[in-house]
Design a protein around this motif. Structure first.
Motif, PDB file in Angstrom:
ATOM      1  N   ILE A   1       8.933  10.937   6.779  1.00  0.00           N
ATOM      2  CA  ILE A   1       8.871   9.513   6.416  1.00  0.00           C
ATOM      3  C   ILE A   1       7.418   9.049   6.322  1.00  0.00           C
ATOM      4  O   ILE A   1       7.029   8.349   5.384  1.00  0.00           O
ATOM      5  CB  ILE A   1       9.643   8.659   7.449  1.00  0.00           C
ATOM      6  CG1 ILE A   1      11.150   8.931   7.351  1.00  0.00           C
ATOM      7  CG2 ILE A   1       9.356   7.166   7.250  1.00  0.00           C
ATOM      8  CD1 ILE A   1      11.956   8.306   8.473  1.00  0.00           C
ATOM      9  N   ALA A   2       6.603   9.459   7.298  1.00  0.00           N
ATOM     10  CA  ALA A   2       5.190   9.072   7.310  1.00  0.00           C
ATOM     11  C   ALA A   2       4.460   9.635   6.086  1.00  0.00           C
ATOM     12  O   ALA A   2       3.641   8.940   5.471  1.00  0.00           O
ATOM     13  CB  ALA A   2       4.524   9.567   8.592  1.00  0.00           C
ATOM     14  N   LEU A   3       4.754  10.860   5.726  1.00  0.00           N
ATOM     15  CA  LEU A   3       4.102  11.490   4.573  1.00  0.00           C
ATOM     16  C   LEU A   3       4.455  10.760   3.271  1.00  0.00           C
ATOM     17  O   LEU A   3       3.583  10.504   2.437  1.00  0.00           O
ATOM     18  CB  LEU A   3       4.515  12.965   4.482  1.00  0.00           C
ATOM     19  CG  LEU A   3       3.863  13.791   3.360  1.00  0.00           C
ATOM     20  CD1 LEU A   3       2.351  13.806   3.527  1.00  0.00           C
ATOM     21  CD2 LEU A   3       4.428  15.208   3.351  1.00  0.00           C
ATOM     22  N   ILE A   4       5.720  10.412   3.117  1.00  0.00           N
ATOM     23  CA  ILE A   4       6.157   9.663   1.929  1.00  0.00           C
ATOM     24  C   ILE A   4       5.439   8.312   1.854  1.00  0.00           C
ATOM     25  O   ILE A   4       4.922   7.920   0.795  1.00  0.00           O
ATOM     26  CB  ILE A   4       7.688   9.451   1.939  1.00  0.00           C
ATOM     27  CG1 ILE A   4       8.415  10.800   1.799  1.00  0.00           C
ATOM     28  CG2 ILE A   4       8.118   8.504   0.817  1.00  0.00           C
ATOM     29  CD1 ILE A   4       9.918  10.720   2.050  1.00  0.00           C
ATOM     30  N   CYS A   5       5.395   7.614   2.981  1.00  0.00           N
ATOM     31  CA  CYS A   5       4.743   6.298   3.019  1.00  0.00           C
ATOM     32  C   CYS A   5       3.246   6.416   2.731  1.00  0.00           C
ATOM     33  O   CYS A   5       2.667   5.551   2.061  1.00  0.00           O
ATOM     34  CB  CYS A   5       4.966   5.644   4.384  1.00  0.00           C
ATOM     35  SG  CYS A   5       6.671   5.114   4.674  1.00  0.00           S
TER      36      CYS A   5
ATOM     37  N   ILE B   1       1.667   8.731   0.886  1.00  0.00           N
ATOM     38  CA  ILE B   1       1.463   9.009  -0.548  1.00  0.00           C
ATOM     39  C   ILE B   1       1.656   7.740  -1.378  1.00  0.00           C
ATOM     40  O   ILE B   1       0.847   7.417  -2.255  1.00  0.00           O
ATOM     41  CB  ILE B   1       2.420  10.123  -1.014  1.00  0.00           C
ATOM     42  CG1 ILE B   1       2.060  11.455  -0.336  1.00  0.00           C
ATOM     43  CG2 ILE B   1       2.368  10.281  -2.529  1.00  0.00           C
ATOM     44  CD1 ILE B   1       3.073  12.555  -0.545  1.00  0.00           C
ATOM     45  N   VAL B   2       2.731   7.000  -1.071  1.00  0.00           N
ATOM     46  CA  VAL B   2       2.994   5.744  -1.794  1.00  0.00           C
ATOM     47  C   VAL B   2       1.865   4.748  -1.549  1.00  0.00           C
ATOM     48  O   VAL B   2       1.355   4.105  -2.481  1.00  0.00           O
ATOM     49  CB  VAL B   2       4.349   5.138  -1.364  1.00  0.00           C
ATOM     50  CG1 VAL B   2       4.533   3.747  -1.973  1.00  0.00           C
ATOM     51  CG2 VAL B   2       5.497   6.056  -1.780  1.00  0.00           C
ATOM     52  N   GLY B   3       1.448   4.630  -0.280  1.00  0.00           N
ATOM     53  CA  GLY B   3       0.410   3.667   0.082  1.00  0.00           C
ATOM     54  C   GLY B   3      -0.926   3.926  -0.582  1.00  0.00           C
ATOM     55  O   GLY B   3      -1.628   2.985  -0.985  1.00  0.00           O
ATOM     56  N   LEU B   4      -1.285   5.197  -0.733  1.00  0.00           N
ATOM     57  CA  LEU B   4      -2.563   5.545  -1.350  1.00  0.00           C
ATOM     58  C   LEU B   4      -2.595   5.223  -2.838  1.00  0.00           C
ATOM     59  O   LEU B   4      -3.666   5.075  -3.431  1.00  0.00           O
ATOM     60  CB  LEU B   4      -2.874   7.030  -1.127  1.00  0.00           C
ATOM     61  CG  LEU B   4      -3.206   7.443   0.318  1.00  0.00           C
ATOM     62  CD1 LEU B   4      -3.344   8.952   0.425  1.00  0.00           C
ATOM     63  CD2 LEU B   4      -4.474   6.755   0.813  1.00  0.00           C
ATOM     64  N   PHE B   5      -1.402   5.123  -3.446  1.00  0.00           N
ATOM     65  CA  PHE B   5      -1.331   4.835  -4.874  1.00  0.00           C
ATOM     66  C   PHE B   5      -1.071   3.360  -5.186  1.00  0.00           C
ATOM     67  O   PHE B   5      -1.023   2.971  -6.347  1.00  0.00           O
ATOM     68  CB  PHE B   5      -0.243   5.695  -5.533  1.00  0.00           C
ATOM     69  CG  PHE B   5      -0.678   7.115  -5.782  1.00  0.00           C
ATOM     70  CD1 PHE B   5      -1.435   7.438  -6.893  1.00  0.00           C
ATOM     71  CD2 PHE B   5      -0.343   8.112  -4.888  1.00  0.00           C
ATOM     72  CE1 PHE B   5      -1.847   8.746  -7.121  1.00  0.00           C
ATOM     73  CE2 PHE B   5      -0.750   9.428  -5.086  1.00  0.00           C
ATOM     74  CZ  PHE B   5      -1.509   9.747  -6.215  1.00  0.00           C
ATOM     75  N   ILE B   6      -0.894   2.530  -4.151  1.00  0.00           N
ATOM     76  CA  ILE B   6      -0.721   1.093  -4.389  1.00  0.00           C
ATOM     77  C   ILE B   6      -2.062   0.507  -4.836  1.00  0.00           C
ATOM     78  O   ILE B   6      -3.060   0.623  -4.117  1.00  0.00           O
ATOM     79  CB  ILE B   6      -0.228   0.365  -3.122  1.00  0.00           C
ATOM     80  CG1 ILE B   6       1.173   0.836  -2.728  1.00  0.00           C
ATOM     81  CG2 ILE B   6      -0.223  -1.154  -3.351  1.00  0.00           C
ATOM     82  CD1 ILE B   6       1.692   0.221  -1.448  1.00  0.00           C
ATOM     83  N   PRO B   7      -2.141  -0.121  -6.000  1.00  0.00           N
ATOM     84  CA  PRO B   7      -3.420  -0.665  -6.484  1.00  0.00           C
ATOM     85  C   PRO B   7      -3.828  -1.922  -5.725  1.00  0.00           C
ATOM     86  O   PRO B   7      -3.001  -2.570  -5.074  1.00  0.00           O
ATOM     87  CB  PRO B   7      -3.116  -0.986  -7.949  1.00  0.00           C
ATOM     88  CG  PRO B   7      -1.643  -1.247  -7.978  1.00  0.00           C
ATOM     89  CD  PRO B   7      -1.032  -0.336  -6.950  1.00  0.00           C
ATOM     90  N   ASN B   8      -5.101  -2.243  -5.803  1.00  0.00           N
ATOM     91  CA  ASN B   8      -5.624  -3.464  -5.187  1.00  0.00           C
ATOM     92  C   ASN B   8      -5.406  -4.636  -6.141  1.00  0.00           C
ATOM     93  O   ASN B   8      -6.170  -4.837  -7.086  1.00  0.00           O
ATOM     94  CB  ASN B   8      -7.112  -3.302  -4.877  1.00  0.00           C
ATOM     95  CG  ASN B   8      -7.380  -2.171  -3.907  1.00  0.00           C
ATOM     96  OD1 ASN B   8      -6.609  -1.956  -2.982  1.00  0.00           O
ATOM     97  ND2 ASN B   8      -8.456  -1.438  -4.117  1.00  0.00           N
TER      98      ASN B   8
ATOM     99  N   SER C   1      -0.043  -3.273   3.837  1.00  0.00           N
ATOM    100  CA  SER C   1       0.505  -2.899   5.147  1.00  0.00           C
ATOM    101  C   SER C   1       1.953  -3.345   5.287  1.00  0.00           C
ATOM    102  O   SER C   1       2.814  -2.583   5.755  1.00  0.00           O
ATOM    103  CB  SER C   1      -0.340  -3.515   6.270  1.00  0.00           C
ATOM    104  OG  SER C   1      -1.678  -3.061   6.192  1.00  0.00           O
ATOM    105  N   VAL C   2       2.255  -4.571   4.875  1.00  0.00           N
ATOM    106  CA  VAL C   2       3.626  -5.094   4.962  1.00  0.00           C
ATOM    107  C   VAL C   2       4.572  -4.289   4.076  1.00  0.00           C
ATOM    108  O   VAL C   2       5.686  -3.932   4.486  1.00  0.00           O
ATOM    109  CB  VAL C   2       3.661  -6.588   4.579  1.00  0.00           C
ATOM    110  CG1 VAL C   2       5.104  -7.076   4.451  1.00  0.00           C
ATOM    111  CG2 VAL C   2       2.913  -7.425   5.611  1.00  0.00           C
ATOM    112  N   LEU C   3       4.135  -3.984   2.852  1.00  0.00           N
ATOM    113  CA  LEU C   3       4.972  -3.202   1.932  1.00  0.00           C
ATOM    114  C   LEU C   3       5.293  -1.819   2.501  1.00  0.00           C
ATOM    115  O   LEU C   3       6.435  -1.343   2.407  1.00  0.00           O
ATOM    116  CB  LEU C   3       4.267  -3.061   0.577  1.00  0.00           C
ATOM    117  CG  LEU C   3       4.160  -4.337  -0.281  1.00  0.00           C
ATOM    118  CD1 LEU C   3       3.318  -4.079  -1.525  1.00  0.00           C
ATOM    119  CD2 LEU C   3       5.551  -4.843  -0.671  1.00  0.00           C
ATOM    120  N   ILE C   4       4.295  -1.190   3.096  1.00  0.00           N
ATOM    121  CA  ILE C   4       4.507   0.151   3.665  1.00  0.00           C
ATOM    122  C   ILE C   4       5.415   0.079   4.887  1.00  0.00           C
ATOM    123  O   ILE C   4       6.251   0.963   5.102  1.00  0.00           O
ATOM    124  CB  ILE C   4       3.154   0.797   4.011  1.00  0.00           C
ATOM    125  CG1 ILE C   4       2.431   1.198   2.724  1.00  0.00           C
ATOM    126  CG2 ILE C   4       3.331   2.033   4.880  1.00  0.00           C
ATOM    127  CD1 ILE C   4       3.192   2.152   1.821  1.00  0.00           C
TER     128      ILE C   4
END
Length: 476
Positions: A417-421, A423-430, A443-446
């Motif tokens: 679960i942590a690994l999936i989050c 990977i997703v978090g690193l690709f969320i744009p600013n 942070s809230v989205l993750i």
């Protein structure tokens, strides 16, 4: 169980408060003092932290365990004998260390000797620290209230008096004296609990054996949690020390929140039978890993923006250090459940000691080769390897007292679960111009994604969380 949950709540609130305080003071200090001056503080402070181990003599662990076992079935007189008899070990050892340190530092004029003398109140605070007694009584509320008051006082003084690099001595004095005050307040009404002092050492032979057995791992732990900064300072400049120390700062704050569970559960575990301990161990491990994973992911996805925002642009070179050091938020608490909570509660002191002794030896060897050539990056690699070795040994060495498949049933799922989050978090744009709100939204989205994946993976802990939410809603 209600009291245990309340104590976890008190301690968690206090640890969160300890996180919030540096979130206010560290940006202020890192900018006003600068990396080089902050590095001096790191070296001196961690040297003192190492010396304080010889002041406390592991009495905090022995005292908490002893008090928790006798509080329910013994009289005030017996409790008093245990308290005074254990504290005398701490008081005598501290007196010797304070005098020896003062004389050596003053006459030998070692590096930063004047700053070290300003930190002597830290060592006096270790002599007078009896928080372990109230923790053994499971009266964590008193510990939290008194420490919070003193901490707020120190924060006010920092903002009033520390303005530039030359104010380093003021900062050191504020930190050391405020810690001393935090220890003193516990003595205000101690006689109400234990009566007048009794002149004896508590179970002399048994206590000395326990002290020596637990002192060894305490010294060993300090080698790679405190002395790693002064060791790095021998090979590199104070700026490298500052980068290395500050890269750990946020992770160490979060570790304080997570390990507060272990602190509360150890006396609870010590009072329970074997079968109940296994259930407590499983639930405690799952909560610890769950919190460690989500906090680690949140820090890692925000590190690149967080470092210049929080510490300032001068600290950008430590971004990668902070990203990878975040792994300790998962590794350290996982091993701590089996060591601080399980091994100590069952008086398996040798099993508690061995992993950290091996870890200290590994640290000394690794730092010799890595710190000299790679600076702060080498120190980071060394500490990650050491913490992983210690964690594995802590889990393995007490394996005869628990079922591995039962305890670790859901743990790999948390890792996935942590690994999936991550990977997703690193690709969320600013998407938001404000750095703070951008980090907050990510942070809230993750966290929401993490919670959804927990439901999807059908974890055992979900039932306990749902039960607690229902109880809270009913009370509301």
């Amino acid at each position: 169980m209600k009291r245990t949950l309340l104590n976890i709540f008190y301690n968690a609130i206090y640890q969160i408060f300890l996180v919030l305080v540096p979130l206010v003071t560290v940006p202020y200090l890192s900018r006003n003092l600068g990396p080089s001056t902050y590095g001096i503080y790191s070296s001196v402070n961690n040297t003192i932290q190492f010396l304080m181990v010889f002041c406390s003599l592991s009495v905090s662990y022995i005292g908490m365990r002893t008090v928790s076992r006798i509080r329910a079935k013994s009289t005030k007189k017996e409790l008093g004998k245990a308290f005074w008899g254990l504290w005398y070990f701490q008081a005598l050892a501290s007196l010797v260390m304070i005098i020896a340190t003062t004389l050596v530092v003053y006459f030998a004029k070692i590096q930063y000797w004047n700053y070290i003398l300003l930190m002597i109140p830290f060592m006096i605070s270790a002599q007078l620290d009896i928080a372990w007694f109230f923790q053994g009584l499971q009266e964590f509320g008193k510990v939290v209230l008194r420490n919070t008051t003193v901490k707020l006082l120190s924060v006010g003084l920092i903002f009033m008096l520390v303005k530039e690099p030359t104010d380093l001595w003021k900062y050191m004095l504020i930190m050391s004296v405020s810690t001393l005050l935090g220890s003193l307040v516990f003595w205000v009404n101690i006689k109400d609990y234990v009566g007048k002092p009794t002149l004896h050492f508590y179970k002399l032979k048994e206590s000395i054996i326990a002290i020596i057995t637990l002192l060894i791992p305490q010294i060993a732990t300090q080698v790679y949690t405190s002395l790693d900064k002064p060791i790095l300072g021998w090979y590199q400049n104070s700026t490298q020390v500052s980068f290395y120390d500050n890269s750990q700062r946020i992770s160490n704050m979060i570790l304080g929140v997570i390990t507060s569970i272990t602190l509360v559960m150890m006396p609870k575990m010590a009072a329970e039978g074997k079968e109940a301990q296994k259930v407590i161990l499983k639930k405690s491990l799952e909560v610890t890993v769950m919190l460690g994973c989500i906090f680690a992911v949140v820090v890692m996805i925000n590190t690149k923006q967080f470092v210049p925002f929080f510490f300032g642009n001068k600290y950008i070179p430590m971004t990668n250090l902070m990203f990878w050091f975040t792994l300790t938020i998962i590794i350290i608490p996982l091993g701590g459940v089996f060591a601080n909570q399980f091994a100590l509660a069952n008086q398996r002191d040798k099993e508690y000691a061995l992993p950290v002794v091996i870890g200290a030896i590994c640290e000394l060897v690794l730092t010799f080769f890595l710190d000299r050539n790679y600076g702060a990056t080498g120190a980071l690699i060394a500490i990650l390897i050491v913490e992983l070795i210690v964690c594995i040994l802590r889990v393995w060495i007490v394996r005869d007292d628990y079922s591995f498949t039962y305890i670790f049933k859901d743990i790999p799922k948390y890792g996935l679960i942590a690994l999936i989050c991550l990977i997703v978090g690193l690709f969320i744009p600013n998407l938001i111009p404000s750095v703070f709100f951008n980090m907050a939204v990510k942070s809230v989205l993750i966290m929401i994604l993490y919670a959804l994946l927990m439901i999807l993976f059908k974890l055992d802990l979900n039932k306990d969380i749902a039960f607690m939410i229902k109880k809270m809603l009913k009370r509301a």
